[in-house]
Write a protein that holds these residues in place. Structure first.
Motif, PDB file in Angstrom:
ATOM      1  N   LYS A 152      33.865   5.556  33.538  1.00  0.00           N
ATOM      2  CA  LYS A 152      33.900   6.748  32.686  1.00  0.00           C
ATOM      3  C   LYS A 152      35.289   6.940  32.084  1.00  0.00           C
ATOM      4  O   LYS A 152      35.440   7.262  30.916  1.00  0.00           O
ATOM      5  CB  LYS A 152      33.520   7.964  33.525  1.00  0.00           C
ATOM      6  CG  LYS A 152      33.750   9.295  32.860  1.00  0.00           C
ATOM      7  CD  LYS A 152      33.706  10.423  33.896  1.00  0.00           C
ATOM      8  CE  LYS A 152      34.162  11.734  33.282  1.00  0.00           C
ATOM      9  NZ  LYS A 152      34.512  12.713  34.330  1.00  0.00           N
ATOM     10  N   ALA A 155      33.755   2.371  24.578  1.00  0.00           N
ATOM     11  CA  ALA A 155      33.234   2.673  23.228  1.00  0.00           C
ATOM     12  C   ALA A 155      33.907   1.770  22.199  1.00  0.00           C
ATOM     13  O   ALA A 155      33.260   1.281  21.263  1.00  0.00           O
ATOM     14  CB  ALA A 155      33.479   4.141  22.882  1.00  0.00           C
ATOM     15  N   TYR A 207      26.204   1.441  22.435  1.00  0.00           N
ATOM     16  CA  TYR A 207      27.034   1.952  23.525  1.00  0.00           C
ATOM     17  C   TYR A 207      26.373   3.174  24.150  1.00  0.00           C
ATOM     18  O   TYR A 207      25.922   4.071  23.438  1.00  0.00           O
ATOM     19  CB  TYR A 207      28.414   2.328  22.988  1.00  0.00           C
ATOM     20  CG  TYR A 207      29.296   3.066  23.967  1.00  0.00           C
ATOM     21  CD1 TYR A 207      29.624   2.488  25.193  1.00  0.00           C
ATOM     22  CD2 TYR A 207      29.788   4.335  23.686  1.00  0.00           C
ATOM     23  CE1 TYR A 207      30.430   3.162  26.103  1.00  0.00           C
ATOM     24  CE2 TYR A 207      30.600   5.015  24.593  1.00  0.00           C
ATOM     25  CZ  TYR A 207      30.912   4.424  25.802  1.00  0.00           C
ATOM     26  OH  TYR A 207      31.712   5.089  26.704  1.00  0.00           O
ATOM     27  N   VAL A 208      26.322   3.202  25.478  1.00  0.00           N
ATOM     28  CA  VAL A 208      25.824   4.374  26.185  1.00  0.00           C
ATOM     29  C   VAL A 208      26.923   4.848  27.138  1.00  0.00           C
ATOM     30  O   VAL A 208      27.385   4.088  27.992  1.00  0.00           O
ATOM     31  CB  VAL A 208      24.532   4.068  26.979  1.00  0.00           C
ATOM     32  CG1 VAL A 208      24.009   5.354  27.622  1.00  0.00           C
ATOM     33  CG2 VAL A 208      23.465   3.459  26.081  1.00  0.00           C
ATOM     34  N   ALA A 209      27.355   6.095  26.968  1.00  0.00           N
ATOM     35  CA  ALA A 209      28.446   6.644  27.781  1.00  0.00           C
ATOM     36  C   ALA A 209      27.895   7.417  28.969  1.00  0.00           C
ATOM     37  O   ALA A 209      26.787   7.952  28.916  1.00  0.00           O
ATOM     38  CB  ALA A 209      29.291   7.578  26.919  1.00  0.00           C
ATOM     39  N   LEU A 210      28.677   7.486  30.045  1.00  0.00           N
ATOM     40  CA  LEU A 210      28.414   8.366  31.184  1.00  0.00           C
ATOM     41  C   LEU A 210      27.047   8.113  31.820  1.00  0.00           C
ATOM     42  O   LEU A 210      26.258   9.030  32.023  1.00  0.00           O
ATOM     43  CB  LEU A 210      28.518   9.831  30.741  1.00  0.00           C
ATOM     44  CG  LEU A 210      29.828  10.220  30.073  1.00  0.00           C
ATOM     45  CD1 LEU A 210      29.778  11.657  29.571  1.00  0.00           C
ATOM     46  CD2 LEU A 210      30.990  10.056  31.044  1.00  0.00           C
ATOM     47  N   GLU A 229      24.798  11.329  31.144  1.00  0.00           N
ATOM     48  CA  GLU A 229      25.231  12.727  31.053  1.00  0.00           C
ATOM     49  C   GLU A 229      25.628  13.064  29.627  1.00  0.00           C
ATOM     50  O   GLU A 229      26.203  12.252  28.915  1.00  0.00           O
ATOM     51  CB  GLU A 229      26.457  12.958  31.942  1.00  0.00           C
ATOM     52  CG  GLU A 229      26.128  12.979  33.413  1.00  0.00           C
ATOM     53  CD  GLU A 229      27.372  13.117  34.273  1.00  0.00           C
ATOM     54  OE1 GLU A 229      28.496  13.177  33.733  1.00  0.00           O
ATOM     55  OE2 GLU A 229      27.200  13.144  35.503  1.00  0.00           O
ATOM     56  N   THR A 230      25.305  14.295  29.229  1.00  0.00           N
ATOM     57  CA  THR A 230      25.808  14.797  27.963  1.00  0.00           C
ATOM     58  C   THR A 230      26.055  16.295  28.140  1.00  0.00           C
ATOM     59  O   THR A 230      25.738  16.835  29.197  1.00  0.00           O
ATOM     60  CB  THR A 230      24.840  14.478  26.803  1.00  0.00           C
ATOM     61  OG1 THR A 230      25.434  14.898  25.589  1.00  0.00           O
ATOM     62  CG2 THR A 230      23.511  15.208  26.984  1.00  0.00           C
TER      63      THR A 230
END
Ligand code: FAD
Ligand code: AMP
Lengths: 265, 310
Positions: free
Chosen positions: A135, A147, A157-160, A176-177
Motif C-alpha cells: 500500500k 500505480a 492497476y488495482v490499489a488497496l 478498499e476505497t
C-alpha cells in the motif's frame, strides 16, 4: 469425482495455464521504532544505527499472498528491489519467507517515478502475470510506485487490495476505497498494491532461512532513468508543547478549553 | 496559465475532498482553475464558490484508473495546465501517479500546504518528519492530503460547465459493485473532521456505547486501535495507525489507548489531540495537547453530558 489422471491433456493444460509468474516489489524500511534523524545538511536520512526491515505492507501482505498463490497454482515469485547493497539482508529475508529468486536494481532512489521506471524497465518483457507492491512505504508514504509501474507498462492497476483470488487468468479482487470496498475483476496481467486482510504475516522457518542462502539474487545496473523531483530539506516537527491536564472530575473544563483556547468545538 | 483539478462528485455535488482540492487549486494563484468531473453533476456542483471558473464534464462515470488518468492527461493538455491537482484519497492516489508518469511530470504525494515556488511540504516517516520536495519538471502533479487545507469559500460566481470527452480506451478492470463500510450519512474516516477513538482500555465491545455517545455529541466519526480491530471488537476499517488508516482530523480524542508509536503514526498529524487514560505514564500524553488522567467509564459519560449541555 473425475481424476486428472484420466485426462492427461487437461491436466497439462491446466497446469501450464495456472502456473503463475509473479513479481513482488520489496522496499527496505527503517524499523518503526527507529530514531528519525537527517544528515548532509538535512538532505538525507541518517541510516547510522538504524535497523532495517522489509517494508511491512510488502512483506506481510504482497509477498505472502504471492507465495500462497504459487503454492496453490505452481509458478514462481520473484522479488524486486531498487536500492544499494544495504538492501540485501531484507531481500534474503523475503527469500527465506518463500520467494523463489530476487532482483536488485543497484541505485539509491530519490523519487518514486525513478523507482517505478527502473522496475518497469526490468519487468517489461518478462511476462509477469501480476506485479504486486505494498500500500505504501513507511518512510516515503507515497502510495505511488505501483500505480506508476502500471502506467509505465500500460497495465490495469488495482490499489488497496484486501482479497485476491485467481481462477484461470481471471483475478477477482476486493479493494478498499473511500467509504467502502469495491468488488473488481481483471483478466490478464495487472499491477496491484496490497493491504491488510489479503494475507497473514509469515515467520521464516529454519529450512527457509537455509535455502535462502542458495537462491539467486541478481544485481542489475540501469542508469537510464532521471528524477523529476528532489528533496530540498527534511525537517523534524516542532516539539509539541506540554500536555495540559484537566481534572477527571471536571470535564466541563475540557469542553471550555477546547472551545475557547483550541477553538475546535 | 491554468490549473486542472480532478474532482469526485456525489449526488451531483463535489465531495468535501473535491471542494478542498478546488480551494487549494485556487489558492495556488497560478491562473484559471478548471475542474475535471467524470460522472454526475448538477449545476456547477458547488465548485464556482470555491474559485473554479470552468468545469469540464465527462458524462461517463469512469471507474478504471487508467481511463481516469487518460482523461486527465488529455484535459490537462487541452487547457495547457502546468499544475494538475488531486485529493490524496484512494482515487487520487491511484490516478495521480499514473498521470505524472504519462505527462513526464514530477509528482508530489500528499502536499499539506501551499508551495513556495515549486517546493511542496509533505509528511514522511509516518508523520515523524516532513520533506520539502521540489518539482524539477515543467509540469507538476500534486495530491493534497485530505483535511490539510480545508474548504475556502471565495464566493466566486457559478462556474461554466462544458461537456468534455476524450479517447480513454476500454475499462480493463471490471467493476462488480460497491459495499459501503460506513453507514449512510456518516463521514468516511479519512475525511472526518472530528474523531473519537478507543482502545483496549474499553475492556470489551459491549462497552462501546459510551464512545459512540461522545462521538454523536461531537458529530465525530469513531476509530479504534489495532488490537481492538484484530479482536473483532470493532470493524477493521476503523483501525487507525501505521497498518491502518492515516487520519488528520481537527480533533482526535483517544480513550483508553496507550499511544504506541505505531498507533501515533496514523494520528499524529491531528490538529488537537485529547487523551483520556487511567495511567499518567501512558506514552500518549507526550503526544497530546490536552489530557485527563481518569477512567473512561466515568469520564466519557460526563464529557458527553457537558458537550450536550452546550
Ligand atoms: C509492526 C506493527 C504495526 C502496528 N500497527 C498498529 C496500528 O496501525 N495501529 C495501532 O493502534 N496499533 C498498531 N500496532 C500495535 C501497537 O504497538 C499497540 O500494541 C497497540 O496500539 C495498543 O493498543 P491499545 O492502546 O488499544 O492497547 P494497550 O496497549 O493495551 O493500552 C490500553 C490502554 O488503556 C488504558 N486503560 C485501561 N483501562 C482504562 C480505563 N478504564 N480508562 C482509561 N484508560 C484505561 C491503559 O492504561 C493503557 O494505556 C502495531 C504493532 C506493530 C508491531
Ligand atoms: N525502492 C523500492 N524498491 C522496490 N519496491 C519499492 C521501492 N519503493 C517502493 N516500492 C514499492 O512500492 C510500494 C509503494 O511505495 P511508495 O510509493 O513509496 O509508498 C511499496 O510498498 C513497495 O511495494
Amino acid at each position: 469425482m473425475t481424476s486428472y489422471l484420466c485426462h492427461p491433456k487437461k491436466y497439462i493444460l491446466d497446469y501450464i495455464y495456472l502456473s503463475m509468474k509473479l513479481l513482488v516489489c520489496i522496499s527496505k524500511a527503517p524499523d518503526t521504532t527507529s530514531r528519525i534523524a537527517f544528515t548532509d545538511g538535512d538532505k538525507r536520512f541518517d541510516e547510522s544505527g538504524v535497523q532495517f526491515i522489509v517494508n511491512p505492507y510488502d512483506e506481510w501482505y504482497a509477498l505472502v499472498r504471492a507465495i500462497e498463490l504459487v503454492e496453490q497454482n505452481g509458478g514462481s515469485v520473484t522479488t524486486i528491489t531498487v536500492g544499494d547493497a544495504t538492501c540485501d539482508p531484507i531481500v534474503r529475508k523475503a527469500l527465506a519467507i518463500g520467494a523463489s529468486d530476487a532482483v536488485r536494481i543497484d541505485a539509491v532512489p530519490t523519487d518514486s517515478s525513478q523507482v517505478a521506471r527502473l522496475i518497469a524497465n526490468y519487468a517489461q518483457d518478462q511476462g509477469y502475470d501480476i506485479i504486486l507492491g505494498g500500500k505504501e512505504t513507511i518512510d516515503n508514504n507515497s502510495s505511488a510506485v505501483p500505480a506508476m509501474i502500471a502506467e509505465c507498462l500500460d497495465l490495469p492497476y488495482v490499489a488497496l487490495v484486501t482479497k485476491l483470488e485467481m481462477s484461470g487468468d481471471e483475478a477477482t479482487l476486493i479493494a478498499e476505497t473511500t467509504g467502502g470496498t469495491n468488488n473488481l475483476s481483471v483478466k490478464g496481467a495487472f499491477v496491484m498494491s496490497a493491504t491488510k486482510g489479503i494475507a497473514e504475516q509469515r515467520i521464516p522457518n529454519m529450512r527457509g532461512i537455509m535455502s535462502a542462502r542458495t537462491k539467486q539474487l541478481q544485481v542489475v545496473e540501469d542508469s537510464s532513468v532521471e528524477v523529476s523531483t528532489h528533496v530540498d530539506v527534511f525537517k523534524l516537527p516542532a516539539p509539541k508543547g506540554d500536555c495540559v491536564l484537566v481534572d477527571a472530575d471536571n470535564p466541563e473544563e475540557l469542553v471550555r478549553v477546547l472551545r475557547e483556547e483550541a477553538k475546535i468545538i | 496559465m491554468s490549473v486542472l483539478v480532478y474532482i469526485s462528485t456525489q449526488a451531483g455535488r463535489a465531495t468535501n475532498a473535491g471542494l478542498e482540492v478546488a480551494s487549494y487549486a485556487s489558492a495556488l494563484d497560478s491562473g484559471e482553475v478548471v475542474a475535471l468531473v467524470s460522472g454526475d453533476i448538477s449545476g456547477d456542483g458547488g465548485l464556482g464558490a470555491v474559485g473554479v471558473s470552468k468545469v469540464l464534464h465527462c458524462a461517463d462515470a469512469l471507474t478504471d484508473n487508467s481511463q481516469q488518468s487518460k482523461l486527465t492527461k488529455e484535459a490537462a493538455l487541452a487547457i495547457g495546465a502546468k499544475i494538475v491537482v488531486f485529493s490524496g484519497n484512494s482515487i487520487g492516489n491511484a490516478v495521480a501517479p499514473r498521470v505524472a508518469i504519462s505527462m513526464n511530470a514530477g509528482y508530489v504525494a500528499g502536499a499539506t500546504s501551499l508551495p513556495e515556488g515549486k517546493t511542496y511540504v509533505r509528511s514522511v516517516f509516518s508523520g515523524k518528519a516532513t520533506a520539502h520536495v521540489q518539482v524539477t519538471t515543467e509540469t507538476s502533479v500534486i495530491s493534497v492530503t485530505p483535511n490539510s487545507f480545508g474548504i475556502k469559500n471565495t464566493g466566486g460566481p457559478e462556474a461554466a460547465v462544458e461537456a468534455y470527452s476524450a479517447d480513454v480506451g476500454v475499462a480493463r478492470v471490471t467493476f462488480n459493485g460497491f459495499t459501503p463500510t460506513s453507514s449512510e450519512g456518516t463521514v468516511p474516516l479519512p475525511e472526518a473532521v472530528r474523531v473519537v477513538s478507543a482502545g483496549r482500555g474499553l475492556k470489551g465491545p459491549e462497552n462501546w456505547e459510551i464512545v459512540e455517545d461522545l462521538a454523536k455529541a461531537l458529530g465525530a466519526s469513531t476509530a479504534c486501535s489495532r488490537p481492538v480491530g484484530d479482536m473483532g471488537w470493532r470493524p477493521h476499517h476503523e483501525h487507525v495507525g501505521q497498518t491502518g488508516i492515516t487520519i488528520r482530523p481537527d480533533l482526535y480524542i483517544a480513550c483508553g489507548i496507550s499511544g504506541a508509536i505505531q498507533h501515533l503514526a496514523g494520528v499524529n498529524q491531528s490538529k488537537v489531540i485529547v487523551v483520556i487514560n487511567t495511567d499518567p505514564e501512558a506514552p500518549f500524553f507526550k503526544a497530546a495537547d490536552y489530557g485527563i488522567v481518569g477512567d473512561v467509564f466515568e469520564v466519557l459519560p460526563k464529557l458527553t453530558a457537558a458537550i450536550n449541555a452546550l
